[in-house]
Design a protein around this motif. Structure first.
Motif, PDB file in Angstrom:
ATOM      1  N   LEU A  93      41.610  45.475  27.210  1.00 23.82           N
ATOM      2  CA  LEU A  93      40.943  45.767  28.473  1.00 23.82           C
ATOM      3  C   LEU A  93      39.745  44.774  28.706  1.00 23.82           C
ATOM      4  CD1 LEU A  93      41.330  49.646  28.825  1.00 23.82           C
ATOM      5  CD2 LEU A  93      42.651  48.131  29.880  1.00 23.82           C
ATOM      6  N   GLN A  94      39.118  44.719  27.727  1.00 22.92           N
ATOM      7  CA  GLN A  94      37.759  43.658  27.705  1.00 22.92           C
ATOM      8  C   GLN A  94      38.343  42.257  28.057  1.00 22.92           C
ATOM      9  OE1 GLN A  94      35.433  43.634  24.144  1.00 22.92           O
ATOM     10  NE2 GLN A  94      34.064  42.182  25.029  1.00 22.92           N
ATOM     11  N   ARG A  95      39.689  42.091  27.493  1.00 24.61           N
ATOM     12  CA  ARG A  95      40.143  40.752  27.523  1.00 24.61           C
ATOM     13  C   ARG A  95      40.771  40.714  29.209  1.00 24.61           C
ATOM     14  NH1 ARG A  95      41.803  36.556  24.336  1.00 24.61           N
ATOM     15  NH2 ARG A  95      39.974  37.289  23.175  1.00 24.61           N
ATOM     16  N   LEU A  96      41.232  41.842  29.610  1.00 25.66           N
ATOM     17  CA  LEU A  96      41.704  41.880  30.864  1.00 25.66           C
ATOM     18  C   LEU A  96      40.612  41.614  32.079  1.00 25.66           C
ATOM     19  CD1 LEU A  96      43.873  42.777  33.234  1.00 25.66           C
ATOM     20  CD2 LEU A  96      43.218  45.035  33.081  1.00 25.66           C
ATOM     21  N   SER A  97      39.401  42.047  31.572  1.00 23.91           N
ATOM     22  CA  SER A  97      38.186  41.672  32.614  1.00 23.91           C
ATOM     23  C   SER A  97      37.984  40.093  32.569  1.00 23.91           C
ATOM     24  CB  SER A  97      36.916  42.125  32.253  1.00 23.91           C
ATOM     25  OG  SER A  97      37.138  43.738  32.134  1.00 23.91           O
ATOM     26  N   GLN A  98      38.233  39.626  31.655  1.00 25.04           N
ATOM     27  CA  GLN A  98      38.126  37.994  31.360  1.00 25.04           C
ATOM     28  C   GLN A  98      39.379  37.374  32.319  1.00 25.04           C
ATOM     29  OE1 GLN A  98      37.677  36.844  27.251  1.00 25.04           O
ATOM     30  NE2 GLN A  98      36.109  38.145  27.076  1.00 25.04           N
ATOM     31  N   VAL A  99      40.458  37.936  32.036  1.00 14.32           N
ATOM     32  CA  VAL A  99      41.608  37.500  32.847  1.00 14.32           C
ATOM     33  C   VAL A  99      41.641  37.717  34.128  1.00 14.32           C
ATOM     34  CG1 VAL A  99      43.977  37.627  33.201  1.00 14.32           C
ATOM     35  CG2 VAL A  99      42.880  37.977  30.911  1.00 14.32           C
ATOM     36  N   ARG A 100      40.810  38.484  34.880  1.00 10.19           N
ATOM     37  CA  ARG A 100      40.409  38.722  36.303  1.00 10.19           C
ATOM     38  C   ARG A 100      39.630  37.723  36.896  1.00 10.19           C
ATOM     39  NH1 ARG A 100      39.447  45.295  35.354  1.00 10.19           N
ATOM     40  NH2 ARG A 100      41.470  46.066  35.586  1.00 10.19           N
ATOM     41  N   LEU A 101      38.489  37.336  36.170  1.00 11.87           N
ATOM     42  CA  LEU A 101      37.736  36.385  36.398  1.00 11.87           C
ATOM     43  C   LEU A 101      38.297  35.113  36.501  1.00 11.87           C
ATOM     44  CD1 LEU A 101      34.485  37.351  34.024  1.00 11.87           C
ATOM     45  CD2 LEU A 101      34.663  37.906  36.617  1.00 11.87           C
ATOM     46  N   ARG A 102      39.146  34.775  35.696  1.00 11.78           N
ATOM     47  CA  ARG A 102      40.006  33.346  35.847  1.00 11.78           C
ATOM     48  C   ARG A 102      40.673  33.432  37.020  1.00 11.78           C
ATOM     49  NH1 ARG A 102      40.842  33.983  30.000  1.00 11.78           N
ATOM     50  NH2 ARG A 102      43.112  34.267  30.618  1.00 11.78           N
ATOM     51  N   GLY A 103      41.399  34.710  37.243  1.00 10.57           N
ATOM     52  CA  GLY A 103      42.275  34.663  38.326  1.00 10.57           C
ATOM     53  C   GLY A 103      41.469  34.458  39.812  1.00 10.57           C
ATOM     54  N   ARG A 104      40.551  35.067  39.926  1.00  8.58           N
ATOM     55  CA  ARG A 104      39.525  35.118  40.987  1.00  8.58           C
ATOM     56  C   ARG A 104      38.947  33.715  41.060  1.00  8.58           C
ATOM     57  NH1 ARG A 104      36.428  40.644  39.481  1.00  8.58           N
ATOM     58  NH2 ARG A 104      38.071  41.990  40.397  1.00  8.58           N
ATOM     59  N   LYS A 105      38.618  32.991  39.901  1.00  5.50           N
ATOM     60  CA  LYS A 105      38.083  31.689  40.030  1.00  5.50           C
ATOM     61  C   LYS A 105      39.228  30.534  40.825  1.00  5.50           C
ATOM     62  CE  LYS A 105      35.444  30.530  37.007  1.00  5.50           C
ATOM     63  NZ  LYS A 105      34.645  29.990  35.641  1.00  5.50           N
ATOM     64  N   ARG A 106      40.490  30.940  40.278  1.00  4.49           N
ATOM     65  CA  ARG A 106      41.674  30.335  40.435  1.00  4.49           C
ATOM     66  C   ARG A 106      41.797  30.382  42.057  1.00  4.49           C
ATOM     67  NH1 ARG A 106      44.951  31.943  37.156  1.00  4.49           N
ATOM     68  NH2 ARG A 106      44.535  30.295  35.773  1.00  4.49           N
ATOM     69  N   GLU A 107      41.806  31.554  42.810  1.00  3.94           N
ATOM     70  CA  GLU A 107      42.051  31.835  43.966  1.00  3.94           C
ATOM     71  C   GLU A 107      40.948  31.289  44.991  1.00  3.94           C
ATOM     72  OE1 GLU A 107      42.280  36.073  44.475  1.00  3.94           O
ATOM     73  OE2 GLU A 107      43.996  36.195  43.457  1.00  3.94           O
ATOM     74  N   CYS A 108      39.544  31.118  44.519  1.00  2.44           N
ATOM     75  CA  CYS A 108      38.598  30.444  45.369  1.00  2.44           C
ATOM     76  C   CYS A 108      38.661  29.166  45.520  1.00  2.44           C
ATOM     77  CB  CYS A 108      37.266  31.131  44.697  1.00  2.44           C
ATOM     78  SG  CYS A 108      36.932  32.831  44.906  1.00  2.44           S
ATOM     79  N   PHE A 109      38.919  28.387  44.235  1.00  5.52           N
ATOM     80  CA  PHE A 109      38.810  26.946  44.207  1.00  5.52           C
ATOM     81  C   PHE A 109      40.114  26.103  44.026  1.00  5.52           C
ATOM     82  CE2 PHE A 109      34.921  28.999  42.479  1.00  5.52           C
ATOM     83  CZ  PHE A 109      33.935  28.547  43.325  1.00  5.52           C
ATOM     84  N   GLY A 110      41.267  27.081  43.885  1.00  4.70           N
ATOM     85  CA  GLY A 110      42.516  26.298  43.630  1.00  4.70           C
ATOM     86  C   GLY A 110      42.920  25.777  42.209  1.00  4.70           C
TER      87      GLY A 110
ATOM     88  N   LEU B 120      50.632  43.174  36.366  1.00  6.06           N
ATOM     89  CA  LEU B 120      50.911  44.510  37.140  1.00  6.06           C
ATOM     90  C   LEU B 120      50.158  44.805  38.367  1.00  6.06           C
ATOM     91  CD1 LEU B 120      52.772  47.060  37.293  1.00  6.06           C
ATOM     92  CD2 LEU B 120      51.420  47.878  35.485  1.00  6.06           C
ATOM     93  N   GLU B 121      48.905  44.689  37.902  1.00  5.38           N
ATOM     94  CA  GLU B 121      47.727  44.677  39.022  1.00  5.38           C
ATOM     95  C   GLU B 121      48.076  43.832  40.136  1.00  5.38           C
ATOM     96  OE1 GLU B 121      43.987  43.884  37.258  1.00  5.38           O
ATOM     97  OE2 GLU B 121      43.665  45.840  36.797  1.00  5.38           O
ATOM     98  N   ARG B 122      48.295  42.554  39.951  1.00  3.02           N
ATOM     99  CA  ARG B 122      48.682  42.000  41.210  1.00  3.02           C
ATOM    100  C   ARG B 122      49.797  42.092  41.963  1.00  3.02           C
ATOM    101  NH1 ARG B 122      44.413  40.120  42.959  1.00  3.02           N
ATOM    102  NH2 ARG B 122      45.743  38.709  44.255  1.00  3.02           N
ATOM    103  N   SER B 123      50.701  42.573  41.229  1.00  2.00           N
ATOM    104  CA  SER B 123      51.998  43.179  42.017  1.00  2.00           C
ATOM    105  C   SER B 123      51.751  44.491  42.922  1.00  2.00           C
ATOM    106  CB  SER B 123      53.159  43.604  41.002  1.00  2.00           C
ATOM    107  OG  SER B 123      53.026  44.550  40.318  1.00  2.00           O
ATOM    108  N   PHE B 124      50.708  45.192  42.241  1.00  2.00           N
ATOM    109  CA  PHE B 124      50.349  46.371  43.177  1.00  2.00           C
ATOM    110  C   PHE B 124      49.622  45.887  44.233  1.00  2.00           C
ATOM    111  CE2 PHE B 124      51.757  49.213  39.914  1.00  2.00           C
ATOM    112  CZ  PHE B 124      51.873  50.510  40.740  1.00  2.00           C
ATOM    113  N   VAL B 125      48.790  44.944  43.973  1.00  2.00           N
ATOM    114  CA  VAL B 125      47.720  44.584  45.406  1.00  2.00           C
ATOM    115  C   VAL B 125      48.768  43.962  46.454  1.00  2.00           C
ATOM    116  CG1 VAL B 125      46.158  42.833  46.189  1.00  2.00           C
ATOM    117  CG2 VAL B 125      45.898  44.529  43.950  1.00  2.00           C
ATOM    118  N   SER B 126      49.765  43.210  46.026  1.00  2.00           N
ATOM    119  CA  SER B 126      50.431  42.365  46.957  1.00  2.00           C
ATOM    120  C   SER B 126      51.624  43.405  47.512  1.00  2.00           C
ATOM    121  CB  SER B 126      51.170  41.451  46.462  1.00  2.00           C
ATOM    122  OG  SER B 126      52.188  41.610  45.163  1.00  2.00           O
ATOM    123  N   THR B 127      52.107  44.176  46.924  1.00  2.00           N
ATOM    124  CA  THR B 127      53.224  44.928  47.343  1.00  2.00           C
ATOM    125  C   THR B 127      52.999  46.294  48.092  1.00  2.00           C
ATOM    126  OG1 THR B 127      54.582  43.818  45.584  1.00  2.00           O
ATOM    127  CG2 THR B 127      55.643  45.837  46.741  1.00  2.00           C
TER     128      THR B 127
END
Length: 337
Positions: free
Chosen positions: A320-337, A287-294
């Protein structure tokens, strides 16, 4: 089916056997087709004082999962039926928990289909479609509501009375790539943040929390999969002061009635007694990513959604604590593919 009816059929597999010319195709994707049935069933009402009865027809939605010719017939049949039953089960579970979502009217896992020739015996066999009949939710999507209130600034921003209509037409034409296209034109879309927008965001967070409390994961939380039953009126006579004042008062007291739709990727969790905070966190991250992109510049809306979620959802701190970890994984994927 007559020749006249077959001319208006969309490309692709044949529709269900009970399809008729009154059905309207709303959308079609790789997984399913969505039909609008104007008159699905009749509702009768009797007045005791006048001893008279009247009836009216209600519309419905048919979500048809058609057969896939590239899959093995046995596998295709299993997947199609399983996904249809899973979606219906999630909807019923949400309705029982008080989550606002379409009511399930009927399920048909043998809705007819297309003739396919098998390689083994050369015989034509029918590959069945699966149809899920749902309540028809009238209104607009949350995405349409937010975009209709967003403002566009840039070199194309002139004092034009028709600018909002032109902007909405461009957004509709560009679909999901609209922010990127607007950037190429030298314009910037700014999401309007006001009392009503924050109210809608809070209702979104509360609705998602209720769904997660029922141990259901949506799987595709976007503003296109959330409906507003009672969107505020978008038309008013500016020359009439009374009408304008009435509209402003109505919007001031407006309470949005949100409905979650499209549970095609939904699933239930906690089947073995454990609750997966990871899947809930991924739901929120989508949901967060959909808001950012749309909806650019909608950080305040996302914050309001999470604030409502934290106050309404059980064990929200862990999610919400687990959400913070998911965000970090998402950012790492965006940076390094």
């Amino acid at each position: 089916m007559t020749t006249e009816e077959s001319l208006v059929l969309p490309p692709g597999p044949p529709p269900p056997r009970y399809h008729n010319k009154n059905w309207k195709l709303i959308s079609q994707g790789a997984e399913a087709r969505v039909w609008l049935i104007p008159s699905f069933f009749s509702v009768s009402s009797t007045t005791t004082t006048t001893i008279s009865s009247s009836s009216h027809t209600e519309a419905a939605i048919c979500k048809e999962r058609f057969p896939k010719s590239y899959r093995h017939p046995a596998l295709d049949l299993t997947i199609t039926k399983s996904r249809t039953k899973s979606e219906a089960r999630c909807l019923v579970r949400c309705r029982r928990a008080g989550v606002h979502c379409p009511a399930v009217l009927s399920v048909d896992n043998n809705a007819g289909g297309q003739q396919l020739q098998t390689e083994s015996d050369g015989e034509n066999k029918v590959r069945e479609s699966s149809c899920l009949f749902l309540e028809y939710v009238r209104g607009c999507t949350v995405r349409e509501y937010i975009e209709s209130r967003s403002s566009t600034l840039g070199k194309d921003d002139d004092d034009d009375d028709d600018e909002p209509k032109a902007k909405k037409a461009r957004l509709d034409n560009d679909d999901n790539d609209s922010p990127k296209k607007e950037k190429e034109r030298g314009t910037t879309i700014s999401t309007l943040i006001d009392k009503n927008a924050l109210h809608v965001a809070y209702e979104i967070g509360s609705l998602i929390a209720s769904m997660h409390n029922a141990n259901v994961i949506h799987g595709d939380l976007t503003t296109s999969n959330m409906m507003i039953r009672n969107p505020p009126s978008s038309s008013s006579d500016d020359t009439n002061t009374t009408n304008t004042t009435t509209k402003e008062e109505a919007e001031e007291d407006w309470k949005a009635q949100l409905v979650l739709i499209d549970f095609g990727l939904a699933g239930t969790i906690g089947a073995k007694g454990g609750v997966s905070h990871e899947e809930k966190a991924v739901d929120l991250y989508v949901l967060e990513r959909s808001f950012v992109s749309t909806h650019p510049g909608s950080d305040d809306l996302v914050s309001e959604i999470l604030r409502a979620y934290k106050s309404k959802c059980q064990k929200s701190d862990s999610v919400l604590q687990r959400l913070s970890q998911v965000r970090l994984r998402g950012r790492k994927r965006e940076c390094f593919g």
